[in-house]
Design an enzyme around this catalytic site. Structure first.
Site, mmCIF file in Angstrom:
data_model
loop_
_atom_site.group_PDB
_atom_site.id
_atom_site.type_symbol
_atom_site.label_atom_id
_atom_site.label_comp_id
_atom_site.label_asym_id
_atom_site.label_seq_id
_atom_site.Cartn_x
_atom_site.Cartn_y
_atom_site.Cartn_z
ATOM 1 N N ASP A 30 -1.208 -10.509 13.140
ATOM 2 C CA ASP A 30 -0.878 -9.238 12.051
ATOM 3 C C ASP A 30 -2.193 -8.360 12.421
ATOM 4 O O ASP A 30 -3.157 -8.739 12.181
ATOM 5 C CB ASP A 30 -1.125 -9.867 10.632
ATOM 6 C CG ASP A 30 -1.108 -8.787 9.576
ATOM 7 O OD1 ASP A 30 -0.826 -7.616 9.987
ATOM 8 O OD2 ASP A 30 -0.786 -9.184 8.287
ATOM 9 N N TYR A 74 0.991 -1.108 0.163
ATOM 10 C CA TYR A 74 -0.068 -0.119 0.304
ATOM 11 C C TYR A 74 0.860 1.198 -0.117
ATOM 12 O O TYR A 74 0.693 2.214 -0.754
ATOM 13 C CB TYR A 74 -0.926 0.047 1.216
ATOM 14 C CG TYR A 74 -2.072 1.179 1.262
ATOM 15 C CD1 TYR A 74 -2.854 1.069 0.441
ATOM 16 C CD2 TYR A 74 -1.761 2.066 2.209
ATOM 17 C CE1 TYR A 74 -3.762 2.306 0.442
ATOM 18 C CE2 TYR A 74 -2.642 2.914 2.283
ATOM 19 C CZ TYR A 74 -3.837 3.195 1.259
ATOM 20 O OH TYR A 74 -4.619 4.235 1.490
ATOM 21 N N SER A 97 0.811 -8.026 1.429
ATOM 22 C CA SER A 97 0.174 -6.880 1.784
ATOM 23 C C SER A 97 -1.002 -6.523 0.944
ATOM 24 O O SER A 97 -1.743 -7.366 0.346
ATOM 25 C CB SER A 97 0.904 -5.860 2.424
ATOM 26 O OG SER A 97 0.128 -4.884 3.183
ATOM 27 N N GLN A 98 -0.880 -5.026 0.248
ATOM 28 C CA GLN A 98 -1.655 -5.003 -0.606
ATOM 29 C C GLN A 98 -1.262 -5.731 -1.905
ATOM 30 O O GLN A 98 -2.000 -6.197 -2.852
ATOM 31 C CB GLN A 98 -1.513 -3.340 -1.125
ATOM 32 C CG GLN A 98 -2.429 -2.990 -2.258
ATOM 33 C CD GLN A 98 -2.250 -1.639 -2.495
ATOM 34 O OE1 GLN A 98 -2.954 -0.714 -2.219
ATOM 35 N NE2 GLN A 98 -1.215 -1.315 -3.347
ATOM 36 N N HIS A 148 3.934 -14.197 14.380
ATOM 37 C CA HIS A 148 4.431 -13.269 13.603
ATOM 38 C C HIS A 148 3.276 -12.523 13.102
ATOM 39 O O HIS A 148 2.064 -12.842 13.171
ATOM 40 C CB HIS A 148 4.679 -13.810 11.822
ATOM 41 C CG HIS A 148 6.001 -14.711 12.084
ATOM 42 N ND1 HIS A 148 7.140 -14.123 11.841
ATOM 43 C CD2 HIS A 148 6.496 -15.783 12.663
ATOM 44 C CE1 HIS A 148 8.204 -14.587 12.162
ATOM 45 N NE2 HIS A 148 8.006 -15.890 12.548
#
Lengths: 308, 305
Positions: A257, A88, A171-172, A285
């Site tokens: 997360d 992102y 991620s993104q 994690h």
């Protein structure tokens, strides 16, 4: 230690009845626009082993999109193509590392990213909520297509074997891996890490962290828009796009997360249509989703399907 | 492992004294505007614009807890990239309840990108052939200006200002001693010229790219980078510091950073990264809570026990 059984989470996201029709129309509209690729060699970024090119092409709304293309100089026959999709708030990297492994690698900068922001620049924070009350104006309508057009770019390259194209990102980039695999049947293997853009509305209740907090900020200042926002985001939610995915795919999540809650990663994974799918869930994690180890898993997975 | 045999450049102190004098001669001329979109029931957000050397207008996000009292302050220095967030992605927005936050966007980054919009990759080598033209001279000045503004806010407890970032948190703490605590994970400014020869990964690969195209500039590049090497700043850092090192065997592991850690002017704790954003994040937040006298760490839901 997991606060809840993330894999047991039940998403509140509902799939619109006409979601496939909506996206088929957007894909058809995009396909009518000439790609018009421009490929410019970059002596500054090339090495004795790798050629690097700056790439520009046209996407939905005639927005000009940039990217980096890296290919090994020495090659025997066609190469597998790999689309790398960005996070992102990161800049799309020059994918020399993938070229070193034998891929023709393209790293796309979807609209709003640096070098693709002349015509559209909602900023960060901002991209996530731009035009969010209307599925026809929401930022990710074009953003998703910009990534898909990376597949078109790879398909148009003489050195690329069109039957061996993969996509990967974190991620993104994980979210874009899901959307691209959902929209483009040419994708033969997909590896998504800590996927974003899955369970948007779930996430504003599951975490107080940005970027999802952008949606909470928007709803706090526009409380009357909640239903419109929810209706729009349902068309873009990876949980609702996953049933279109038919290719082999791996997904990784970190069970702690706070950026992309693992609950949403599981919900998306459970919705993937492909029978050839595997989840890697890492306790202890966060948003890294154990990248330090998962990187080798991704390498092996892509190599087994794309044969660099 | 020993890396970085370069020596402190002649004129290091003069270079930075001149930079700070240039900054001091310019009024900051702050413009502050409330930002309702990012304000909450527990904190008010603002945009801030300041003048730094150049003169150049830089940007910052400011968040002030609601209620009375002096608050500890977190000063977030930018990492390498165009985007600056109000609070770093993935950290608890709840940190804004108890701390003043200031996140500075330095020249070239989004919201501070007119007239200079930095390229990524590209920023790391912009003007690198000469210390006087290197873009990081201005960036460091931008960070010092941001601190000066933050420390001058009446809501801020001057005894509890923590600078958090990669390299720039240490650099700023060395040049602007109003910082009481530092969290730093060095990545680009510790023996950079030597480190670049041992990696093909960006951003340090930018240096390799540059020298491949301009091989005759190597000594000039090394000289410029030496003015920004954390080793020469370390003795000036009197703040209590958490130094986040790489895992054993990585280029910037604890052994590699040890000489710098020992030369820091204040107390230092070296923490070995576990490559887990969760574990490293919890450790950092617990350290901050202890150091700043907070009732507990500020953790997002998935990090809470």
């Amino acid at each position: 230690m997991p606060r809840l059984a993330a894999d047991k989470y039940v998403s509140n996201v509902r799939r619109p009845d006409d979601i496939d029709e909506f996206w088929d129309d957007v894909l058809a509209e995009t396909a009518q626009i000439p790609l018009d690729p421009e490929v410019v060699h970059s002596p500054l970024r090339s090495t004795p082993q790798i050629d690097v090119f700056e790439v520009f092409y046209t996407s939905l709304d005639n927005v000009r999109i940039a990217g980096w293309y890296a290919v090994p100089k020495e090659r025997n026959g066609p190469l597998p193509g790999l689309l790398q999709v960005p996070g992102y708030n990161m800049e799309p990297p020059i994918p020399k590392n993938w070229a070193r492994k034998g891929y023709a690698a393209f790293s796309v900068a979807p609209r709003g990213k640096l070098r693709s922001n002349r015509q559209f620049n909602p900023g960060y924070p901002g991209l996530l909520t731009y035009g969010m009350v209307d599925r026809n104006t929401y930022s990710y309508r074009g953003f998703y297509m910009d990534a898909c057009r990376g597949v078109d770019f790879l398909l148009g390259r003489d050195e690329v074997d069109g039957d061996r194209i993969g996509v990967t990102g974190h991620s993104q980039g994980g979210g874009l891996t899901i959307s691209t695999a959902a929209f483009r049947p040419e994708i033969k293997a997909a590896a998504a890490g800590a996927p974003y853009l899955c369970g948007y509305m779930d996430s504003i209740d599951l975490t107080d962290a940005y970027p999802y907090q952008e949606i909470a900020d928007y709803l706090r200042t526009n409380p009357g828009s909640r239903q419109q926002v929810e209706d729009t985001l349902a068309y873009f939610d990876g949980i609702n796009l996953a049933p279109r995915i038919q290719c082999p795919i791996i997904v990784s999540v970190g069970l702690q997360d706070s950026t992309c809650p693992p609950e949403t990663g599981f919900a998306m994974f459970n919705a993937i249509a492909s029978a050839d799918k595997k989840m890697y869930a890492y306790d202890g994690h966060g948003h890294d989703a154990n990248n330090a180890q998962q990187g080798a898993v991704i390498d092996a997975f892509l190599a087994s399907h794309l044969h660099p | 492992m020993t890396i970085g045999n370069g020596e402190k450049p002649d004129g290091f102190e003069t270079y930075w004294e001149d930079t700070l004098a240039e900054l001091a001669a310019l009024p900051a001329a702050p413009e502050v505007a409330e930002l309702p979109l990012r304000s909450t029931d527990f904190a008010t957000a603002y945009t801030v614009r300041l003048t730094s050397i150049g003169p150049y207008r830089i940007f910052g996000y400011l968040s002030i807890p609601k209620g009375d009292g002096l608050f500890p302050a977190r000063y977030y220095l930018p990492r390498y990239g165009s985007v600056v967030d109000l609070v770093p992605q993935g950290t608890a927005n709840g940190q804004r309840r108890d701390c003043v936050i200031f996140s500075v966007a330095v020249r070239g980054q989004r919201l501070a990108d007119q007239p200079y919009a930095a390229s990524f990759p590209g920023l790391l080598t912009d003007g690198i052939a000469d210390p006087s033209s290197y873009v990081y001279r201005g960036i460091v000045a931008d960070c010092c200006r941001g601190l000066e503004y933050l420390a001058g806010r009446e809501e801020v407890d001057a005894e509890r200002i923590v600078a958090i970032g990669a390299d720039l948190s240490l650099t700023t703490a060395a040049l602007a001693p109003r910082i009481s605590h530092v969290v730093s994970s060095p990545s680009l400014s510790y023996t950079a010229a030597d480190l670049a020869t041992r990696t093909e990964a960006y951003p340090l690969e930018e240096i390799n790219d540059y020298l491949r195209l301009y091989p005759s500039h190597e000594e000039r590049v090394r000289r410029t980078l030496s003015y920004f090497d954390l080793r020469w700043f370390a003795p000036k850092v009197t703040a209590t510091t958490l130094l986040v090192a790489g895992s054993d065997g990585e280029a910037l592991d604890a052994a590699a950073l040890n000489p710098m850690a020992e030369s820091l002017g204040g107390e230092c704790e070296v923490y070995k990264s576990t490559h887990s954003g969760f574990r490293d994040g919890v450790f950092t937040e617990e350290w901050l809570a202890r150091q700043l006298g907070m009732p507990g760490p500020s953790l997002p839901p998935h990090w809470q026990p």
